[in-house]
Write an enzyme that holds these catalytic residues in place. Structure first.
Site, PDB file in Angstrom:
ATOM      1  N   GLY A  12       0.824  -1.214   0.000  1.00 51.24           N
ATOM      2  CA  GLY A  12       0.000   0.000   0.000  1.00 51.24           C
ATOM      3  C   GLY A  12       0.851   1.254   0.000  1.00 51.24           C
ATOM      4  N   SER A  14       1.292   3.198  -2.582  1.00 47.07           N
ATOM      5  CA  SER A  14       0.885   4.123  -3.657  1.00 47.07           C
ATOM      6  C   SER A  14       0.299   5.409  -3.088  1.00 47.07           C
ATOM      7  CB  SER A  14      -0.140   3.440  -4.579  1.00 47.07           C
ATOM      8  OG  SER A  14      -1.280   3.092  -3.830  1.00 47.07           O
ATOM      9  N   SER A  15       0.021   5.435  -1.788  1.00 46.73           N
ATOM     10  CA  SER A  15      -0.552   6.655  -1.215  1.00 46.73           C
ATOM     11  C   SER A  15      -0.361   6.683   0.302  1.00 46.73           C
ATOM     12  CB  SER A  15      -2.041   6.769  -1.616  1.00 46.73           C
ATOM     13  OG  SER A  15      -2.910   6.395  -0.597  1.00 46.73           O
ATOM     14  N   GLY A  16      -0.688   7.829   0.894  1.00 44.11           N
ATOM     15  CA  GLY A  16      -0.825   7.949   2.341  1.00 44.11           C
ATOM     16  C   GLY A  16       0.356   7.488   3.188  1.00 44.11           C
ATOM     17  N   LYS A  38      -2.366  -1.407  -8.810  1.00 47.28           N
ATOM     18  CA  LYS A  38      -2.054  -1.135 -10.217  1.00 47.28           C
ATOM     19  C   LYS A  38      -1.080   0.033 -10.245  1.00 47.28           C
ATOM     20  CE  LYS A  38      -4.491  -0.865 -14.645  1.00 47.28           C
ATOM     21  NZ  LYS A  38      -3.596   0.099 -15.298  1.00 47.28           N
ATOM     22  N   ASP A  54      -2.123  -7.279  -5.040  1.00 46.31           N
ATOM     23  CA  ASP A  54      -3.445  -7.210  -4.415  1.00 46.31           C
ATOM     24  C   ASP A  54      -3.395  -8.135  -3.207  1.00 46.31           C
ATOM     25  OD1 ASP A  54      -6.034  -7.313  -3.580  1.00 46.31           O
ATOM     26  OD2 ASP A  54      -6.894  -7.725  -5.560  1.00 46.31           O
ATOM     27  N   SER A 132      -1.518  -1.210  12.421  1.00 44.04           N
ATOM     28  CA  SER A 132      -2.820  -1.358  13.076  1.00 44.04           C
ATOM     29  C   SER A 132      -3.454   0.023  13.137  1.00 44.04           C
ATOM     30  CB  SER A 132      -2.600  -1.985  14.453  1.00 44.04           C
ATOM     31  OG  SER A 132      -3.786  -2.041  15.190  1.00 44.04           O
ATOM     32  N   TYR A 146     -14.126  -2.173  10.567  1.00 42.67           N
ATOM     33  CA  TYR A 146     -12.715  -1.751  10.546  1.00 42.67           C
ATOM     34  C   TYR A 146     -12.062  -2.014  11.902  1.00 42.67           C
ATOM     35  CZ  TYR A 146      -8.670   1.365  10.257  1.00 42.67           C
ATOM     36  OH  TYR A 146      -7.396   1.880  10.273  1.00 42.67           O
ATOM     37  N   LYS A 150      -8.755  -4.435  12.897  1.00 40.42           N
ATOM     38  CA  LYS A 150      -7.518  -3.972  13.545  1.00 40.42           C
ATOM     39  C   LYS A 150      -7.314  -4.680  14.890  1.00 40.42           C
ATOM     40  CE  LYS A 150      -6.126  -1.250  10.257  1.00 40.42           C
ATOM     41  NZ  LYS A 150      -4.935  -1.585   9.443  1.00 40.42           N
ATOM     42  N   THR A 181      -5.123  11.338   4.902  1.00 43.31           N
ATOM     43  CA  THR A 181      -4.728  10.574   3.713  1.00 43.31           C
ATOM     44  C   THR A 181      -6.003  10.374   2.883  1.00 43.31           C
ATOM     45  OG1 THR A 181      -5.270   8.446   4.716  1.00 43.31           O
ATOM     46  CG2 THR A 181      -3.042   9.267   5.108  1.00 43.31           C
TER      47      THR A 181
END
Ligand SMILES: NC(=O)c1ccc[n+]([C@@H]2O[C@H](COP(=O)([O-])OP(=O)(O)OC[C@H]3O[C@@H](n4cnc5c(N)ncnc54)[C@H](OP(=O)(O)O)[C@@H]3O)[C@@H](O)[C@H]2O)c1
Length: 211
Positions: A12, A14-16, A38, A54, A132, A146, A150, A181
């Site tokens: 992960g 690609s961002s944040g 992607k 993925d 987490s 969610y 966690k 984010t």
């Protein structure tokens, strides 16, 4: 070909939080592989190699770890950061939606962990860092799915740490608080909304993300 620098794999990225984590590992002198579902067409941060992954797919997790080992020869740090939020009252999230969120946030962590552990054990060293949340240790209404994911990785990580430390591998948890984010925009919305909860959900959303 074995990398001369230690190798960090950040999911992960690609961002944040994952993107910033990848940058931090570059600064710390690591060879950094960052993932997104992607990545073609995305520009990685300087020093980061992007790879498609993925975490909801067994095949994708196995292939990504295999590719890193083939290209760089080792994985010293895995950061299980890829994840998604959920919104809605418990009654407003279908079971299918619960399963799909668990498939990313919990089974994604388990898939990646199982894929890297044989390599880390063989090396006699490694660190698995699981992102987490403060919501991994506290309740939060209208985000129960969610929160449950966690809490699940908290117990998984703390138990696993005791199993693998004698092989030189340690498992750590990071519990970020609210961080600006794309998390909110990417969170799953209730797929079976009920008017009964609409007002409370609206108040919660405004207070949590825009307050
Ligand atoms: N932001 C917060 O307030 C906050 C607080 C506590 C904890 N966290 C945790 O921090 C982590 C990162 O969240 P963020 O705030 O940075 O959110 P974000 O900006 O939405 O980033 C989520 C990342 O996860 C990746 N991702 C989502 N589904 C994926 C999948 N099925 N397979 C592979 N990658 C997937 C996304 O990549 P692609 O879309 O490119 O695939 C993206 O890079 C999450 O685990 C989240 O629970 C966030």
């Amino acid at each position: 070909m074995a990398a001369t620098r230690p190798v960090a794999l950040v999911t992960g990225a690609s961002s944040g939080i994952g993107k910033e984590t990848a940058r931090a590992f570059v600064t710390a002198g690591f060879e950094v592989i960052g993932t997104g579902r992607k990545t073609s067409g995305l520009t990685p941060p300087a020093g980061v190699t992007y790879l498609d992954l993925d975490v909801a797919s067994d095949d994708s997790a196995t292939a990504a770890v295999g590719e890193v080992i083939e290209q760089f020869g080792r994985i010293d740090v895995l950061v299980n950061n890829a994840g998604m939020g959920s919104a809605g009252a418990v009654e407003e999230n279908s079971l299918a939606q619960a399963q799909s969120i668990f498939n990313v946030n919990v089974f994604g962590v388990i898939r990646m962990t199982k894929a890297v552990l044989p390599h880390m054990r063989a090396q006699g060293s490694g660190r698995i860092i699981n992102i987490s949340s403060v919501l991994g240790i506290t309740p939060q209404p209208f985000m129960a799915l969610y929160v449950a994911t966690k809490h699940a990785i908290e117990g998984y990580s703390e138990s696993l740490d005791h199993e693998v430390r004698e092989h030189g591998v340690r498992v750590l948890l990071v519990q970020p608080a609210l961080t600006k984010t794309d998390f909110d925009a990417n969170a799953a919305r209730p797929d079976t909304p009920l008017p009964l909860y609409a007002e409370r959900r609206r108040v919660f959303d405004e207070g949590m993300w825009r307050g």
